[in-house]
Design an enzyme around this catalytic site. Structure first.
Site, short mmCIF file in Angstrom:
data_model
loop_
_atom_site.label_atom_id
_atom_site.label_comp_id
_atom_site.label_asym_id
_atom_site.label_seq_id
_atom_site.Cartn_x
_atom_site.Cartn_y
_atom_site.Cartn_z
N CYS A 161 -3.99 0.86 -2.43
CA CYS A 161 -4.22 -0.47 -1.64
C CYS A 161 -2.86 -1.41 -2.02
CB CYS A 161 -5.34 -1.31 -1.53
SG CYS A 161 -6.82 -0.70 -0.60
N GLU A 215 -3.16 -4.37 -2.89
CA GLU A 215 -3.75 -5.47 -3.91
C GLU A 215 -3.78 -4.81 -5.24
OE1 GLU A 215 -4.73 -4.62 -1.14
OE2 GLU A 215 -5.66 -6.39 -0.02
N GLU A 242 0.50 5.28 0.57
CA GLU A 242 -0.71 6.15 1.22
C GLU A 242 -0.09 7.72 0.94
OE1 GLU A 242 -1.00 5.53 5.30
OE2 GLU A 242 -1.89 3.69 4.94
N ASN A 284 0.65 -1.22 -0.13
CA ASN A 284 0.18 -0.01 0.04
C ASN A 284 0.99 1.23 0.10
OD1 ASN A 284 0.75 -0.79 2.80
ND2 ASN A 284 -0.94 0.45 3.52
N CYS A 317 -10.22 -5.05 0.30
CA CYS A 317 -11.36 -4.08 0.21
C CYS A 317 -12.20 -4.28 -0.89
CB CYS A 317 -10.91 -2.74 0.61
SG CYS A 317 -10.55 -1.86 -1.01
N CYS A 368 -10.54 -3.43 -4.18
CA CYS A 368 -9.56 -4.25 -4.80
C CYS A 368 -10.40 -5.32 -5.24
CB CYS A 368 -8.63 -4.62 -3.63
SG CYS A 368 -7.48 -3.10 -3.37
#
Ligand code: THU
Length: 163
Positions: free
Chosen positions: A72, A74, A63, A61, A119, A122
């Site tokens: 993210c 993934e 940010e 991830n 999530c 993803c």
């Protein structure tokens, strides 16, 4: 009235039960957590994709101070895999999450006890590749147990696919 039941078959395994290739993939996801950039959440996620050409592509991830601009692990892995190996199927994905356990603790102790689950965004992004190339097995690592699901669609029933 008719009722429709949605079922998902989830295998719960110990890391030791995994075969060599699956262990390698989970280890790659765990290692990828070291490359997360997560100064805001401090939740370091790693994802490793096994491609049909045998390559393993990792993501973590990333940010951003403008929070929604981050991505993210993934999707970082999936977009990197598809950009660097266009047209190559994704066969499996492993995911792990690491939260700093403190200075006196072992690195392994930092991993989330329960399997980390991707999530919704993803799931939707990965489903697109599954549609193109076929089922992607999902391995959700946790210190206590690892979940294995047969596909992304088993994580996202009634998904948006027709347009
Ligand atoms: N995150 C992931 O990378 N993957 C997931 O499956 C869940 C959440 C990231 C997004 C954000 O950087 C941090 O974890 C906390 O939500």
């Amino acid at each position: 009235m008719k009722q429709v039941e949605i079922k998902a078959l989830i295998k719960e395994v110990d890391f030791e039960e995994l075969n060599e290739l699956d262990r390698r993939l989970v280890e790659a996801a765990k290692e990828a957590t070291r490359r997360a950039y997560a100064p805001f959440s401090k939740y370091n996620v790693g994802a490793a994709l096994l491609l049909d050409n045998g390559r393993i592509v990792e993501g973590s991830n990333q940010e951003n101070a403008a929070y929604p601009s981050g991505l993210c692990a993934e999707r970082t892995a999936a977009f990197f895999a598809s950009s660097s190996n266009p047209g190559v199927a994704f066969k499996k994905i492993a995911i792990a999450a690491w939260v700093d356990p403190g200075v006196d603790k072992d690195w392994e102790e930092g991993f989330q006890k329960n399997p980390v689950s991707p999530c919704g965004g993803c799931r939707q992004a990965l489903l697109e590749y599954e549609h193109l190339y076929g089922d992607i097995e999902v391995m959700l690592y946790g210190r206590d147990k690892t979940y294995i699901l047969p596909s992304i669609k088993s994580l996202l029933p009634l998904a948006f696919t027709d347009f």
